[in-house]
Design a protein around this motif. Sequence first.
Motif, PDB file in Angstrom:
ATOM      1  N   VAL A 173     -20.593  -2.870  10.618  1.00 41.27           N
ATOM      2  CA  VAL A 173     -20.190  -4.261  10.852  1.00 41.27           C
ATOM      3  C   VAL A 173     -19.043  -4.293  11.871  1.00 41.27           C
ATOM      4  CG1 VAL A 173     -19.245  -6.354   9.808  1.00 41.27           C
ATOM      5  CG2 VAL A 173     -20.918  -4.979   8.550  1.00 41.27           C
ATOM      6  N   PHE A 174     -18.104  -3.366  11.731  1.00 38.65           N
ATOM      7  CA  PHE A 174     -16.974  -3.302  12.655  1.00 38.65           C
ATOM      8  C   PHE A 174     -17.398  -2.847  14.048  1.00 38.65           C
ATOM      9  CE2 PHE A 174     -14.715  -3.523   8.695  1.00 38.65           C
ATOM     10  CZ  PHE A 174     -13.505  -4.140   9.006  1.00 38.65           C
ATOM     11  N   THR A 175     -18.241  -1.815  14.120  1.00 40.95           N
ATOM     12  CA  THR A 175     -18.554  -1.227  15.428  1.00 40.95           C
ATOM     13  C   THR A 175     -19.681  -1.928  16.165  1.00 40.95           C
ATOM     14  OG1 THR A 175     -20.086   0.380  14.444  1.00 40.95           O
ATOM     15  CG2 THR A 175     -17.773   1.041  14.643  1.00 40.95           C
ATOM     16  N   ASP A 176     -20.623  -2.506  15.423  1.00 44.44           N
ATOM     17  CA  ASP A 176     -21.796  -3.116  16.061  1.00 44.44           C
ATOM     18  C   ASP A 176     -21.678  -4.625  16.220  1.00 44.44           C
ATOM     19  OD1 ASP A 176     -22.698  -0.541  15.831  1.00 44.44           O
ATOM     20  OD2 ASP A 176     -24.281  -0.974  14.377  1.00 44.44           O
ATOM     21  N   VAL A 177     -20.798  -5.256  15.429  1.00 43.99           N
ATOM     22  CA  VAL A 177     -20.724  -6.716  15.420  1.00 43.99           C
ATOM     23  C   VAL A 177     -19.341  -7.221  15.831  1.00 43.99           C
ATOM     24  CG1 VAL A 177     -21.020  -8.804  14.018  1.00 43.99           C
ATOM     25  CG2 VAL A 177     -22.483  -6.808  13.602  1.00 43.99           C
ATOM     26  N   ARG A 178     -18.313  -6.763  15.147  1.00 42.04           N
ATOM     27  CA  ARG A 178     -16.989  -7.362  15.328  1.00 42.04           C
ATOM     28  C   ARG A 178     -16.241  -6.788  16.529  1.00 42.04           C
ATOM     29  NH1 ARG A 178     -13.894  -7.767   9.672  1.00 42.04           N
ATOM     30  NH2 ARG A 178     -12.649  -9.186  10.948  1.00 42.04           N
ATOM     31  N   TYR A 179     -16.271  -5.492  16.722  1.00 41.36           N
ATOM     32  CA  TYR A 179     -15.496  -4.850  17.787  1.00 41.36           C
ATOM     33  C   TYR A 179     -16.405  -3.882  18.545  1.00 41.36           C
ATOM     34  CZ  TYR A 179     -11.756  -6.770  14.942  1.00 41.36           C
ATOM     35  OH  TYR A 179     -10.963  -7.629  14.228  1.00 41.36           O
ATOM     36  N   THR A 180     -17.281  -4.416  19.339  1.00 34.79           N
ATOM     37  CA  THR A 180     -18.284  -3.593  20.016  1.00 34.79           C
ATOM     38  C   THR A 180     -17.678  -2.835  21.189  1.00 34.79           C
ATOM     39  OG1 THR A 180     -18.952  -5.317  21.578  1.00 34.79           O
ATOM     40  CG2 THR A 180     -20.035  -5.312  19.418  1.00 34.79           C
ATOM     41  N   LYS A 181     -18.322  -1.750  21.556  1.00 36.20           N
ATOM     42  CA  LYS A 181     -17.885  -0.956  22.711  1.00 36.20           C
ATOM     43  C   LYS A 181     -17.877  -1.809  23.970  1.00 36.20           C
ATOM     44  CE  LYS A 181     -19.185   3.140  25.434  1.00 36.20           C
ATOM     45  NZ  LYS A 181     -17.846   3.752  25.459  1.00 36.20           N
ATOM     46  N   ALA A 182     -18.915  -2.624  24.152  1.00 33.42           N
ATOM     47  CA  ALA A 182     -19.004  -3.463  25.352  1.00 33.42           C
ATOM     48  C   ALA A 182     -17.834  -4.429  25.429  1.00 33.42           C
ATOM     49  CB  ALA A 182     -20.331  -4.220  25.368  1.00 33.42           C
ATOM     50  N   ASN A 183     -17.498  -5.074  24.319  1.00 34.20           N
ATOM     51  CA  ASN A 183     -16.375  -6.003  24.314  1.00 34.20           C
ATOM     52  C   ASN A 183     -15.051  -5.281  24.519  1.00 34.20           C
ATOM     53  OD1 ASN A 183     -17.846  -8.325  24.013  1.00 34.20           O
ATOM     54  ND2 ASN A 183     -17.589  -8.458  21.791  1.00 34.20           N
ATOM     55  N   ASN A 184     -14.898  -4.134  23.867  1.00 34.28           N
ATOM     56  CA  ASN A 184     -13.660  -3.371  24.037  1.00 34.28           C
ATOM     57  C   ASN A 184     -13.450  -2.978  25.497  1.00 34.28           C
ATOM     58  OD1 ASN A 184     -12.979  -3.491  21.336  1.00 34.28           O
ATOM     59  ND2 ASN A 184     -13.946  -1.542  20.822  1.00 34.28           N
ATOM     60  N   GLU A 185     -14.518  -2.543  26.154  1.00 34.36           N
ATOM     61  CA  GLU A 185     -14.398  -2.151  27.559  1.00 34.36           C
ATOM     62  C   GLU A 185     -14.137  -3.358  28.455  1.00 34.36           C
ATOM     63  OE1 GLU A 185     -17.977   0.033  28.283  1.00 34.36           O
ATOM     64  OE2 GLU A 185     -17.126   1.926  27.517  1.00 34.36           O
ATOM     65  N   HIS A 186     -14.782  -4.481  28.141  1.00 38.72           N
ATOM     66  CA  HIS A 186     -14.559  -5.694  28.938  1.00 38.72           C
ATOM     67  C   HIS A 186     -13.105  -6.138  28.848  1.00 38.72           C
ATOM     68  CE1 HIS A 186     -14.935  -9.729  30.582  1.00 38.72           C
ATOM     69  NE2 HIS A 186     -14.377 -10.192  29.467  1.00 38.72           N
ATOM     70  N   PHE A 187     -12.582  -6.261  27.633  1.00 37.29           N
ATOM     71  CA  PHE A 187     -11.212  -6.754  27.476  1.00 37.29           C
ATOM     72  C   PHE A 187     -10.178  -5.722  27.923  1.00 37.29           C
ATOM     73  CE2 PHE A 187     -13.367  -9.610  24.346  1.00 37.29           C
ATOM     74  CZ  PHE A 187     -13.116 -10.798  25.040  1.00 37.29           C
ATOM     75  N   SER A 188     -10.537  -4.435  27.888  1.00 36.89           N
ATOM     76  CA  SER A 188      -9.652  -3.427  28.474  1.00 36.89           C
ATOM     77  C   SER A 188      -9.508  -3.667  29.973  1.00 36.89           C
ATOM     78  CB  SER A 188     -10.210  -2.023  28.234  1.00 36.89           C
ATOM     79  OG  SER A 188     -10.170  -1.684  26.870  1.00 36.89           O
ATOM     80  N   GLY A 189     -10.631  -3.992  30.621  1.00 37.22           N
ATOM     81  CA  GLY A 189     -10.590  -4.296  32.052  1.00 37.22           C
ATOM     82  C   GLY A 189      -9.757  -5.526  32.349  1.00 37.22           C
ATOM     83  N   VAL A 190      -9.890  -6.552  31.497  1.00 39.76           N
ATOM     84  CA  VAL A 190      -9.083  -7.767  31.674  1.00 39.76           C
ATOM     85  C   VAL A 190      -7.600  -7.430  31.576  1.00 39.76           C
ATOM     86  CG1 VAL A 190      -8.473 -10.001  30.653  1.00 39.76           C
ATOM     87  CG2 VAL A 190     -10.882  -9.343  30.857  1.00 39.76           C
ATOM     88  N   LEU A 191      -7.220  -6.648  30.556  1.00 38.35           N
ATOM     89  CA  LEU A 191      -5.813  -6.318  30.359  1.00 38.35           C
ATOM     90  C   LEU A 191      -5.271  -5.468  31.500  1.00 38.35           C
ATOM     91  CD1 LEU A 191      -3.310  -6.501  28.621  1.00 38.35           C
ATOM     92  CD2 LEU A 191      -4.144  -4.549  27.289  1.00 38.35           C
ATOM     93  N   LEU A 192      -6.035  -4.512  31.986  1.00 32.19           N
ATOM     94  CA  LEU A 192      -5.586  -3.701  33.116  1.00 32.19           C
ATOM     95  C   LEU A 192      -5.340  -4.568  34.347  1.00 32.19           C
ATOM     96  CD1 LEU A 192      -7.829  -0.525  32.765  1.00 32.19           C
ATOM     97  CD2 LEU A 192      -5.336  -0.619  32.589  1.00 32.19           C
ATOM     98  N   GLU A 193      -6.223  -5.532  34.573  1.00 29.95           N
ATOM     99  CA  GLU A 193      -6.048  -6.430  35.718  1.00 29.95           C
ATOM    100  C   GLU A 193      -4.816  -7.309  35.525  1.00 29.95           C
ATOM    101  OE1 GLU A 193      -6.438  -8.039  39.365  1.00 29.95           O
ATOM    102  OE2 GLU A 193      -7.462  -6.270  38.525  1.00 29.95           O
ATOM    103  N   VAL A 194      -4.571  -7.737  34.302  1.00 30.22           N
ATOM    104  CA  VAL A 194      -3.362  -8.513  34.009  1.00 30.22           C
ATOM    105  C   VAL A 194      -2.113  -7.686  34.327  1.00 30.22           C
ATOM    106  CG1 VAL A 194      -1.942  -9.375  32.101  1.00 30.22           C
ATOM    107  CG2 VAL A 194      -4.320 -10.112  32.312  1.00 30.22           C
ATOM    108  N   LEU A 195      -2.101  -6.422  33.915  1.00 27.41           N
ATOM    109  CA  LEU A 195      -0.933  -5.584  34.175  1.00 27.41           C
ATOM    110  C   LEU A 195      -0.731  -5.374  35.673  1.00 27.41           C
ATOM    111  CD1 LEU A 195      -1.165  -2.870  31.350  1.00 27.41           C
ATOM    112  CD2 LEU A 195       0.092  -5.030  31.395  1.00 27.41           C
TER     113      LEU A 195
END
Length: 251
Positions: A219-241
């Motif tokens: 539920v955590f890995t496939d639905v709530r905190y997916t790899k795709a979402n984690n990578e997307h928001f990591s990219g957003v945060l890096l661009e913010v920095l």
Amino acid sequence: MLESMKNRRSIRKYTSQDVPETLLNELLRIASRASNTGNMQLYSVVVTRDKANKERLAPAHFNQPMITGAPVVLTFCADANRFVKWAECRKAEAGFDNLQTFIAATIDSMLFAQGFCDAAEANGLGICFLGTTAYNADKIIEALSLPRLVVPICTVTVGYPAEPLPAQPERLPLEAIVHQECYTDYTPASIDELYREKESLEVNKQFVRENGKETLAQVFTDVRYTKANNEHFSGVLLEVLRQQGFLPKEG
């Protein structure tokens, strides 16, 4: 005091009672006594009370209802801007446009935020940390007009709790998080033992059923905190920095 801290829970529904400005300022003043890096206080907080401004913030927090339902929304920020400008005004040059400073400022802002939350709960208020701040930091920067070297780190909604209070969520046993003298890695057997109670709760079994999964971990890995979402928001945060001056821009 210890008993009330053991019984704490996140409050997502609030009464219509306002939080007096004098009380809020006193709680923030108390929070400012928190430990911080070199006594530089590399943090700031934006207080949002206005209904229209809360509505502007809501999409960045996936329109969670406590953003518009809470009397007060606090956005705690890593802030090197103020210190750098002070240095400039005093014939000093601060080399704070780097990842090290961002990490220090992040720690400072979280200690400040936690100090506020402890003081707020001790005075009968309810709070809720919103983890969405780091996901959509770019949108929050725009909504709050945050300048260079300022990045939102966490958001806290504040108000008087509405009844009935929510159930207290489970926590892993202390043995799961405390290591004596050195880190002892987990084995399949110890994982089974440490997560047994969490996985046995009916509310968590229901999560598994609702999502058509085999295990709670899925539920955590496939639905709530997916790899795709984690990578997307990591990219957003890096661009913010990069945009806010804590990392060099690419190219």
